[in-house]
Scaffold this motif. Structure first.
Motif, PDB file in Angstrom:
ATOM      1  N   THR A  88     -19.374  35.246  33.056  1.00 39.65           N
ATOM      2  CA  THR A  88     -17.908  35.537  33.386  1.00 39.65           C
ATOM      3  C   THR A  88     -16.765  34.836  32.790  1.00 39.65           C
ATOM      4  O   THR A  88     -15.839  35.064  32.714  1.00 39.65           O
ATOM      5  CB  THR A  88     -17.941  35.545  34.832  1.00 39.65           C
ATOM      6  OG1 THR A  88     -18.099  33.989  35.373  1.00 39.65           O
ATOM      7  CG2 THR A  88     -18.768  36.405  35.762  1.00 39.65           C
ATOM      8  N   MET A  89     -17.385  33.538  31.999  1.00 46.83           N
ATOM      9  CA  MET A  89     -16.372  32.859  31.387  1.00 46.83           C
ATOM     10  C   MET A  89     -15.990  33.275  29.863  1.00 46.83           C
ATOM     11  O   MET A  89     -15.182  32.506  29.330  1.00 46.83           O
ATOM     12  CB  MET A  89     -16.879  31.205  31.015  1.00 46.83           C
ATOM     13  CG  MET A  89     -17.105  30.667  32.746  1.00 46.83           C
ATOM     14  SD  MET A  89     -15.780  30.666  33.856  1.00 46.83           S
ATOM     15  CE  MET A  89     -14.521  29.472  33.033  1.00 46.83           C
ATOM     16  N   LYS A  90     -16.765  34.237  29.439  1.00 46.94           N
ATOM     17  CA  LYS A  90     -16.534  34.761  28.115  1.00 46.94           C
ATOM     18  C   LYS A  90     -15.013  35.302  28.209  1.00 46.94           C
ATOM     19  O   LYS A  90     -14.304  35.896  29.191  1.00 46.94           O
ATOM     20  CB  LYS A  90     -17.426  35.898  27.848  1.00 46.94           C
ATOM     21  CG  LYS A  90     -18.844  35.660  27.651  1.00 46.94           C
ATOM     22  CD  LYS A  90     -19.286  34.744  26.340  1.00 46.94           C
ATOM     23  CE  LYS A  90     -20.705  34.354  26.419  1.00 46.94           C
ATOM     24  NZ  LYS A  90     -20.958  33.598  25.147  1.00 46.94           N
ATOM     25  N   LYS A  91     -14.259  35.099  26.883  1.00 47.57           N
ATOM     26  CA  LYS A  91     -12.918  35.301  26.910  1.00 47.57           C
ATOM     27  C   LYS A  91     -12.537  36.725  27.105  1.00 47.57           C
ATOM     28  O   LYS A  91     -11.405  37.165  27.694  1.00 47.57           O
ATOM     29  CB  LYS A  91     -12.283  34.768  25.518  1.00 47.57           C
ATOM     30  CG  LYS A  91     -12.574  33.306  25.575  1.00 47.57           C
ATOM     31  CD  LYS A  91     -11.827  32.858  24.124  1.00 47.57           C
ATOM     32  CE  LYS A  91     -11.764  31.387  23.962  1.00 47.57           C
ATOM     33  NZ  LYS A  91     -11.150  31.003  22.813  1.00 47.57           N
ATOM     34  N   THR A  92     -13.271  37.749  26.875  1.00 48.83           N
ATOM     35  CA  THR A  92     -12.573  39.152  26.736  1.00 48.83           C
ATOM     36  C   THR A  92     -13.915  40.040  27.633  1.00 48.83           C
ATOM     37  O   THR A  92     -15.186  39.493  27.728  1.00 48.83           O
ATOM     38  CB  THR A  92     -12.721  39.722  25.569  1.00 48.83           C
ATOM     39  OG1 THR A  92     -13.763  39.709  24.697  1.00 48.83           O
ATOM     40  CG2 THR A  92     -11.684  38.961  24.711  1.00 48.83           C
ATOM     41  N   PRO A  93     -13.597  40.912  28.248  1.00 47.36           N
ATOM     42  CA  PRO A  93     -14.305  41.872  28.847  1.00 47.36           C
ATOM     43  C   PRO A  93     -15.531  42.342  27.838  1.00 47.36           C
ATOM     44  O   PRO A  93     -16.674  42.680  28.107  1.00 47.36           O
ATOM     45  CB  PRO A  93     -13.721  43.006  29.384  1.00 47.36           C
ATOM     46  CG  PRO A  93     -12.233  42.551  29.517  1.00 47.36           C
ATOM     47  CD  PRO A  93     -11.930  41.562  28.340  1.00 47.36           C
ATOM     48  N   ALA A  94     -15.256  42.571  26.536  1.00 39.13           N
ATOM     49  CA  ALA A  94     -16.109  43.195  25.516  1.00 39.13           C
ATOM     50  C   ALA A  94     -17.276  42.188  25.246  1.00 39.13           C
ATOM     51  O   ALA A  94     -18.414  42.387  25.331  1.00 39.13           O
ATOM     52  CB  ALA A  94     -15.335  43.595  24.352  1.00 39.13           C
ATOM     53  N   LYS A  95     -16.829  40.797  25.321  1.00 44.97           N
ATOM     54  CA  LYS A  95     -17.788  39.828  25.006  1.00 44.97           C
ATOM     55  C   LYS A  95     -18.633  39.557  26.211  1.00 44.97           C
ATOM     56  O   LYS A  95     -19.865  39.106  26.029  1.00 44.97           O
ATOM     57  CB  LYS A  95     -17.072  38.459  24.683  1.00 44.97           C
ATOM     58  CG  LYS A  95     -16.318  38.497  23.224  1.00 44.97           C
ATOM     59  CD  LYS A  95     -15.838  37.271  23.003  1.00 44.97           C
ATOM     60  CE  LYS A  95     -15.398  37.220  21.569  1.00 44.97           C
ATOM     61  NZ  LYS A  95     -16.439  37.445  20.340  1.00 44.97           N
ATOM     62  N   ARG A  96     -18.064  39.515  27.333  1.00 43.72           N
ATOM     63  CA  ARG A  96     -18.790  39.465  28.623  1.00 43.72           C
ATOM     64  C   ARG A  96     -19.695  40.788  28.700  1.00 43.72           C
ATOM     65  O   ARG A  96     -21.076  40.420  28.958  1.00 43.72           O
ATOM     66  CB  ARG A  96     -17.945  39.431  29.708  1.00 43.72           C
ATOM     67  CG  ARG A  96     -17.209  38.411  30.018  1.00 43.72           C
ATOM     68  CD  ARG A  96     -16.414  38.321  31.473  1.00 43.72           C
ATOM     69  NE  ARG A  96     -15.338  39.082  31.625  1.00 43.72           N
ATOM     70  CZ  ARG A  96     -14.144  38.914  31.373  1.00 43.72           C
ATOM     71  NH1 ARG A  96     -13.642  37.733  30.572  1.00 43.72           N
ATOM     72  NH2 ARG A  96     -13.330  39.905  31.663  1.00 43.72           N
ATOM     73  N   LYS A  97     -19.429  41.897  28.537  1.00 45.08           N
ATOM     74  CA  LYS A  97     -20.533  43.026  28.480  1.00 45.08           C
ATOM     75  C   LYS A  97     -21.623  42.852  27.292  1.00 45.08           C
ATOM     76  O   LYS A  97     -22.875  42.924  27.672  1.00 45.08           O
ATOM     77  CB  LYS A  97     -19.851  44.442  28.126  1.00 45.08           C
ATOM     78  CG  LYS A  97     -20.761  45.620  28.116  1.00 45.08           C
ATOM     79  CD  LYS A  97     -19.695  46.951  27.989  1.00 45.08           C
ATOM     80  CE  LYS A  97     -19.109  47.251  29.099  1.00 45.08           C
ATOM     81  NZ  LYS A  97     -18.519  48.578  28.954  1.00 45.08           N
ATOM     82  N   GLU A  98     -21.149  42.261  26.068  1.00 44.46           N
ATOM     83  CA  GLU A  98     -22.121  41.936  24.936  1.00 44.46           C
ATOM     84  C   GLU A  98     -23.152  41.059  25.442  1.00 44.46           C
ATOM     85  O   GLU A  98     -24.392  41.432  25.527  1.00 44.46           O
ATOM     86  CB  GLU A  98     -21.300  41.731  23.914  1.00 44.46           C
ATOM     87  CG  GLU A  98     -22.268  41.150  22.650  1.00 44.46           C
ATOM     88  CD  GLU A  98     -21.712  40.789  21.511  1.00 44.46           C
ATOM     89  OE1 GLU A  98     -22.154  40.927  20.271  1.00 44.46           O
ATOM     90  OE2 GLU A  98     -20.476  40.254  21.476  1.00 44.46           O
ATOM     91  N   ALA A  99     -22.754  40.019  26.221  1.00 41.24           N
ATOM     92  CA  ALA A  99     -23.524  38.936  26.461  1.00 41.24           C
ATOM     93  C   ALA A  99     -24.666  39.604  27.742  1.00 41.24           C
ATOM     94  O   ALA A  99     -25.722  39.132  27.587  1.00 41.24           O
ATOM     95  CB  ALA A  99     -22.804  37.923  27.052  1.00 41.24           C
ATOM     96  N   ARG A 100     -24.005  40.199  28.748  1.00 45.41           N
ATOM     97  CA  ARG A 100     -24.836  40.502  29.874  1.00 45.41           C
ATOM     98  C   ARG A 100     -25.710  41.636  29.665  1.00 45.41           C
ATOM     99  O   ARG A 100     -26.613  41.784  30.566  1.00 45.41           O
ATOM    100  CB  ARG A 100     -24.076  40.886  30.994  1.00 45.41           C
ATOM    101  CG  ARG A 100     -23.275  42.116  30.929  1.00 45.41           C
ATOM    102  CD  ARG A 100     -22.233  42.385  32.175  1.00 45.41           C
ATOM    103  NE  ARG A 100     -21.179  43.218  32.229  1.00 45.41           N
ATOM    104  CZ  ARG A 100     -21.354  44.690  31.990  1.00 45.41           C
ATOM    105  NH1 ARG A 100     -22.641  45.181  32.247  1.00 45.41           N
ATOM    106  NH2 ARG A 100     -20.442  45.548  31.940  1.00 45.41           N
TER     107      ARG A 100
END
Length: 334
Positions: A47-59
């Motif tokens: 959840t600490m990733k900067k953007t929703p796209a990066k958070r989705k990519e990680a999860r």
């Protein structure tokens, strides 16, 4: 405990099985949808990733890896992209067979492929998937969220405390033939195809059919599908005991009422406000066009009799997501 086998893209055998089960039910899905179904705790990580796209990519990284492994083994293929740009994955014939083994279902129980599978957007298939997710309401394992930021832990706790959904992914099937002619395996022309079938007797729902609509079709087209449902419900077939009964009862179990009104199985109609037509207006129009199927007949004593009628419940995907299957409905027939 048996050691989990790692595959080329780094996914474990257990994760591949989870993905196969999800795709075996949904047939066409994104990594995001599969992750939310099979590993809901990951929604509250990164959840600490900067953007929703990066958070989705990680999860979704591990599930994308599992999907890539399935593709390398010839079990899945790319199915284009959603309107939002996400990759859609489809099962191959071999993949569907492998998913059937994971789900303990025979080929005739797996259902067909979504009509929009492989097309640009696959919007109807995506709405069917979102309806399944909203019905299940997967809850995260809080132990797997421990150590995450307080806001993420609080959000996960709220999801756990929210009203329960119904069933698990194995309680559902999609694109199920309801033949008015032909057989279960080879249905004839003119029969219905249920978007979703839910079997959850533990929740008081031995059998529920679900239809999803993006508010893009004309109301008469939606209403015509209920005509096909009734043709199937009226069809008789011999069961293994040699006795004739409604064909649907030869496949699914449901209480055989000894008293009261003998209605057909219920159908839930879920509208998703994607198209330009108003969901509420669509409900009203479909209710009017299908009145003969759900409206009871007045009897002496001032009550209605619903023998041979089909209960129809309608709601929106937004309400289903917010409140779950126990939340408000916008129409109930009968």
């Amino acid at each position: 405990m048996a050691k989990r086998k790692a595959n080329e893209a780094g996914s474990s055998t257990g994760l591949r099985a989870d993905v196969l089960r999800a795709l075996g039910v949904l047939k066409a899905a994104t990594a995001d949808q599969i992750q939310r179904l099979s590993s809901p705790h990951l929604t509250y990580r990164h959840t600490m990733k900067k953007t929703p796209a990066k958070r989705k990519e990680a999860r979704t990284a591990s599930h994308r890896g599992a999907l890539n492994d399935l593709r390398r083994h010839g079990l899945s293929v790319d199915g284009g992209r959603t309107r939002g740009g996400e990759e859609v994955r489809l099962l191959t014939k071999d993949g569907l067979a492998a998913a059937g083994r994971e789900l303990d279902r025979g080929p005739e129980e797996m259902g067909g492929m979504p009509k929009s599978a492989g097309r640009s957007g696959a919007s109807h298939a995506m709405t069917v998937n979102e309806t399944v997710i909203a019905m299940i309401r997967p809850k995260p394992d809080l132990d797997l969220v421990a150590g995450e930021p307080a806001e993420a832990v609080a959000a996960a706790q709220a999801a756990v405390d929210a009203p329960d959904g119904i069933g698990t992914i194995t309680s559902y099937a999609t694109e199920v033939a309801l033949p008015s002619t032909g057989t279960w395996k080879n249905p004839g022309v003119g029969g219905a195809w249920a978007d979703i079938v839910l079997i959850a007797p533990e929740a008081g729902l031995p059998l529920l059919f679900i239809e999803a609509d993006n508010c893009t079709e004309e109301a008469p087209i939606i209403a015509a599908k209920f005509d096909k449902y009734l043709r199937h419900f009226h069809r008789k077939a011999k069961d293994t005991d040699g006795h004739e009964k409604p064909m649907w009862r030869t496949r699914w179990s449901a209480p055989d009422l000894r008293w009261g009104d003998a209605t057909h199985p219920p159908v839930l109609l879920v509208f998703h406000q994607v198209g330009k037509r108003s969901a509420l207006k669509q409900m009203e129009r479909v209710a009017d066009l299908t009145r003969e199927h759900w409206q009871g007949q007045w009897a002496e004593g001032g009550f209605r009799v619903y023998d041979g009628k089909m209960p129809i419940v309608a709601t929106t995907l937004e309400l289903l997501r917010e409140h779950g299957p126990a939340g408000p409905i916008l129409a109930l027939r009968p």
